[in-house]
Design a protein around this motif. Structure first.
Motif, PDB file in Angstrom:
ATOM      1  N   SER A   1      36.970  43.994  42.887  1.00 33.12           N
ATOM      2  CA  SER A   1      37.278  45.363  43.286  1.00 33.12           C
ATOM      3  C   SER A   1      37.648  45.470  44.758  1.00 33.12           C
ATOM      4  CB  SER A   1      36.081  46.266  42.985  1.00 33.12           C
ATOM      5  OG  SER A   1      34.952  45.881  43.759  1.00 33.12           O
ATOM      6  N   HIS A   2      37.343  44.434  45.530  1.00 36.98           N
ATOM      7  CA  HIS A   2      37.674  44.444  46.958  1.00 36.98           C
ATOM      8  C   HIS A   2      38.910  43.602  47.261  1.00 36.98           C
ATOM      9  CE1 HIS A   2      33.939  46.529  47.815  1.00 36.98           C
ATOM     10  NE2 HIS A   2      33.274  45.605  47.131  1.00 36.98           N
ATOM     11  N   ARG A   3      39.574  43.113  46.239  1.00 40.55           N
ATOM     12  CA  ARG A   3      40.749  42.274  46.415  1.00 40.55           C
ATOM     13  C   ARG A   3      42.018  43.022  46.062  1.00 40.55           C
ATOM     14  NH1 ARG A   3      39.622  36.135  44.155  1.00 40.55           N
ATOM     15  NH2 ARG A   3      37.837  35.649  45.498  1.00 40.55           N
TER      16      ARG A   3
ATOM     17  N   SER B   1      32.686  42.873  40.618  1.00 40.53           N
ATOM     18  CA  SER B   1      32.289  43.514  41.872  1.00 40.53           C
ATOM     19  C   SER B   1      33.016  42.927  43.071  1.00 40.53           C
ATOM     20  CB  SER B   1      30.776  43.389  42.073  1.00 40.53           C
ATOM     21  OG  SER B   1      30.396  42.020  42.193  1.00 40.53           O
TER      22      SER B   1
END
Length: 294
Positions: free
Chosen positions: A46-48, A43
């Motif tokens: 997914s933002h990297r 989770s």
């Protein structure tokens, strides 16, 4: 044609400390497969930027997983086997009983002048060491290799305390003693693998390496890498399951080559002494494994 040879050990008694298994130390012999960033949850990943992830990592499965690519490569060199029989991918399960360990007090026949320890990587000569009576050892009596294929062992357990030994050795230069053993001569030009082929020679026992692996690690032996059969650790009535993936063609000498370590003293006297039986190559377990459960 026999797929096993005998290698004399007279005059040699070496002790090697088992070190924690890690990818860099094991690189000359194969691959260590484990989560490279166990603290990173999908989770968060997914933002990297995916370029920050090792092994060309990608966020997968609708953001619910991290996919690390090519953590190990399966190698099939059977197109160079003398029989001409192709190798096919096989998956086998090995249920490995915990191996018997030897306490230092049982090695009394090792004379001080021959009780030797291999120095860390980079040092060529072994040095004399002292032994604690509570030290635990595994005697190495056979090494094997799969000249035309990699072989991957993946432990199947949820027990974080499970351990196993990984014992490997580089090859000596070719000699008349190993001229009957077929091996591949070239690597495919398409290989991304940079590890050279070990060559035809017998195992170089003076440069043997031993590693302690955890249940969170799988290991791939490079094609042609000399290694000990699996050494599961634990109480005498326990076992450790492994999924084993490799190629094979059914020709014994092309699938697996074995070298039994022996002493001519055992042949002359029939002695049951560990050293006389050729078990003078010893792996000493690190302190972390010296628990009552072993």
């Amino acid at each position: 044609m026999s797929n096993h040879l005998t290698m004399p050990l007279d005059g040699r008694a070496l002790i090697f400390d088992a070190l924690p298994l890690d990818r860099e130390s094991f690189a000359p012999f194969g691959d260590v497969i484990q989560n490279p960033q166990p603290q990173l949850h999908p989770s968060v990943a997914s933002h990297r930027d995916s370029s920050e992830l090792p092994f060309q990592g990608l966020v997968a499965n609708q953001g619910s997983a991290i996919k690390y690519q090519h953590v190990s490569r399966m190698i099939n060199l059977y197109d160079q086997a003398p029989s001409g029989r192709p190798g096919i991918a096989v998956m086998n399960m090995f249920v490995c009983a915990a191996r018997q360990l030897v306490r230092s007090s049982e090695l009394g026949q090792l004379s001080p002048g021959r009780d030797r320890e291999q120095r860390p990587a980079g040092a060529d000569e072994p040095r004399t060491i002292s032994r604690n009576d509570q030290d635990l050892f595994f005697p190495v009596s056979v090494l094997e290799r799969h000249p035309y294929t990699t072989q991957t062992f993946t432990p199947l357990t949820a027990d974080p305390d499970k351990r196993f030994l990984v014992i490997v050795a580089p090859s000596l230069p070719p000699s008349p003693a190993d001229q009957s053993l077929p091996v591949p001569n070239t690597k495919p030009t398409s290989w991304a693998e940079t590890r050279p082929l070990p060559g035809r020679g017998l195992p170089d026992l003076s440069r043997l390496r031993a590693f302690l692996a955890t249940s969170e690690q799988a290991v791939t032996y490079g094609a042609g890498t000399w290694h000990a059969p699996m050494v599961a650790l634990g109480p005498a009535d326990t076992a450790l399951d492994f999924l084993v993936i490799q190629f094979a063609n059914g020709e014994a000498i092309e699938d697996c080559q074995e070298v039994y370590l022996s002493s001519s003293a055992a042949q002359r006297t029939g002695s049951k002494d560990l050293l006389a039986r050729g078990k003078s190559i010893m792996v000493r377990l690190p302190a972390i494994t010296k628990l009552s459960k072993l």
